[in-house]
Design a protein around this motif. Sequence first.
Motif, short mmCIF file in Angstrom:
data_model
loop_
_atom_site.label_atom_id
_atom_site.label_comp_id
_atom_site.label_asym_id
_atom_site.label_seq_id
_atom_site.Cartn_x
_atom_site.Cartn_y
_atom_site.Cartn_z
N ILE A 72 0.86 -1.18 0.00
CA ILE A 72 0.00 0.00 0.00
C ILE A 72 0.90 1.23 0.00
CG2 ILE A 72 -1.86 1.23 1.19
CD1 ILE A 72 -2.38 -1.38 2.76
N ALA A 73 0.66 2.15 -0.92
CA ALA A 73 1.39 3.42 -0.96
C ALA A 73 0.49 4.51 -0.39
CB ALA A 73 1.80 3.77 -2.39
N THR A 74 0.95 5.19 0.64
CA THR A 74 0.18 6.25 1.26
C THR A 74 0.79 7.61 0.96
OG1 THR A 74 1.41 6.20 3.36
CG2 THR A 74 -0.46 4.69 3.14
N GLY A 75 -0.01 8.65 1.08
CA GLY A 75 0.43 10.00 0.74
C GLY A 75 1.03 10.78 1.88
N HIS A 76 1.54 10.10 2.90
CA HIS A 76 2.16 10.81 4.03
C HIS A 76 3.35 11.63 3.54
CE1 HIS A 76 0.04 7.56 6.26
NE2 HIS A 76 -0.16 8.54 7.12
N ASN A 77 3.33 12.93 3.85
CA ASN A 77 4.43 13.80 3.45
C ASN A 77 5.33 14.14 4.64
OD1 ASN A 77 3.28 16.10 4.88
ND2 ASN A 77 1.81 16.26 3.20
N ALA A 78 6.36 14.95 4.39
CA ALA A 78 7.32 15.27 5.44
C ALA A 78 6.66 15.97 6.62
CB ALA A 78 8.43 16.15 4.87
N ASP A 79 5.72 16.87 6.35
CA ASP A 79 5.02 17.57 7.43
C ASP A 79 4.24 16.60 8.31
OD1 ASP A 79 5.49 19.38 5.10
OD2 ASP A 79 4.63 20.90 6.42
N LEU A 123 6.33 14.57 16.77
CA LEU A 123 6.01 15.46 17.89
C LEU A 123 4.90 14.89 18.76
CD1 LEU A 123 6.13 18.98 16.17
CD2 LEU A 123 7.79 18.02 17.77
N MET A 124 3.85 14.37 18.13
CA MET A 124 2.72 13.81 18.87
C MET A 124 3.17 12.63 19.73
SD MET A 124 -0.10 13.96 15.82
CE MET A 124 -1.27 12.90 16.64
N ASN A 125 4.01 11.76 19.18
CA ASN A 125 4.47 10.60 19.93
C ASN A 125 5.40 11.00 21.07
OD1 ASN A 125 3.03 8.70 18.43
ND2 ASN A 125 4.65 8.52 16.90
N ILE A 126 6.17 12.07 20.89
CA ILE A 126 7.00 12.58 21.97
C ILE A 126 6.12 13.11 23.10
CG2 ILE A 126 8.58 14.43 22.64
CD1 ILE A 126 9.92 14.13 19.92
N LEU A 127 5.11 13.89 22.73
CA LEU A 127 4.23 14.48 23.74
C LEU A 127 3.43 13.42 24.49
CD1 LEU A 127 2.95 17.57 21.70
CD2 LEU A 127 4.61 17.57 23.56
N ILE A 133 11.41 20.70 9.76
CA ILE A 133 10.64 19.51 9.37
C ILE A 133 11.57 18.33 9.09
CG2 ILE A 133 9.14 18.54 7.58
CD1 ILE A 133 7.80 21.27 7.37
N ILE A 134 12.56 18.56 8.23
CA ILE A 134 13.52 17.50 7.92
C ILE A 134 14.37 17.17 9.13
CG2 ILE A 134 15.57 16.95 6.56
CD1 ILE A 134 12.98 16.62 5.03
N ASP A 135 14.69 18.18 9.94
CA ASP A 135 15.49 17.95 11.15
C ASP A 135 14.78 16.98 12.09
OD1 ASP A 135 17.36 19.69 10.20
OD2 ASP A 135 16.73 21.39 11.42
N ILE A 136 13.48 17.19 12.28
CA ILE A 136 12.70 16.32 13.17
C ILE A 136 12.64 14.90 12.62
CG2 ILE A 136 10.37 15.87 14.06
CD1 ILE A 136 10.02 18.88 14.39
N ILE A 137 12.45 14.78 11.30
CA ILE A 137 12.40 13.45 10.68
C ILE A 137 13.73 12.72 10.88
CG2 ILE A 137 12.24 12.20 8.49
CD1 ILE A 137 10.24 14.28 7.56
N HIS A 138 14.84 13.42 10.63
CA HIS A 138 16.15 12.80 10.80
C HIS A 138 16.40 12.41 12.26
CE1 HIS A 138 17.05 13.33 6.72
NE2 HIS A 138 17.52 14.57 6.74
N SER A 139 15.91 13.23 13.18
CA SER A 139 16.05 12.90 14.60
C SER A 139 15.30 11.62 14.92
CB SER A 139 15.52 14.05 15.47
OG SER A 139 16.28 15.23 15.29
#
Length: 342
Positions: free
Chosen positions: A163-170, A177-181, A258-264
């Motif tokens: 399945i290919a989903t349209g999840h983007n970087a944002d 962030l949600m999972n951290i909180l 945005i990219i910084d958070i993803i890489h983290s």
Amino acid sequence: MLVLCKRGCGKKAIIKRPKTADPLCRDCFLAAFEAEVHHTIKENALFTPGSTVAIAASGGKDSTVLAYVMKILNERENYGLKLVLLSIDEGITGYRDDSLETVKQNRDDYEMPLKILSYEDLYGWTMDRIVAAIGRSNNCTFCGVFRRQALDRGAKLLEVDCIATGHNADDIAETVLMNILRGDTARLRRCTDVRTIGEDSIPRVKPLKYAYEKEIVMYAHFRKLIYFSTECVFAPNAYRGHARTFLKDLERVRPSVIIDIIHSGEQLSFREGVKAPKRGTCERCGFVSSQQPCKACVLLEGLNKGLPRLGIGKKSKRDRMLAEQERQLVARMKAHAVKNDF
């Protein structure tokens, strides 16, 4: 002042890329966007030639751009894929019924088969009825859980390979962030994966993982793609909205956040010896889950038993609610028996 395209084509730049701040002309931007999606696909080996891929289609900008880019890359780069559209009808009057018309337009424009599954058929409930039962708080929990499983059900029905989903970087940065909180360490690392798979489940891939939402909108605009842009009527109460607002505030200060958070998120790992939930299959429905029974089955059980908040919160709370319902049922049966004796 005339600004030329940074790629050296000699054309006038008409946009400044949000991701890189490079001034680009229309053609060079489109080429760069498609090349980056192709790189994500090839670098992570998301697809195997000859596979059937279901594109999760909602009619929104992300899934519309994904379907279009997948079609042209499949033809241009010879991926050798069979592409189909898979849509979920949550039963939200004034929103999903309209967006599905856009999906049908995509079906015709991109010449892809389309399968639509509804919450009503799968679970016996629509989101309109669920919101009437649960209220405007926590309703997005039901929708998100049911939609994820509905995609798995649809993919199994269509016998696709992934399945290919349209999840983007944002989207991914917001999820981190949600999972951290929430302190959700189990999902914190997994949510950044470009390819996810559980035991005996169909893989999911995110070809737009590194594509900024702003650039997706620009791409759709320049390609003149038709998409549905109205926000869900229940979205203003979603927890994700708060993470999105916070992320946009951060982006004004640091454009690369945005990219910084993803890489983290990609670099996170557990200490040796730390136990993490393992993804398996639900003992009731047989679909992927990291708990027994799965969240979808628990939420559905609560709805069917007249306890819509049964699946909200900790397991101990659920056990107390079921015990209290059982106590009340026994009390009513005893009262009924005494009444019949007279």
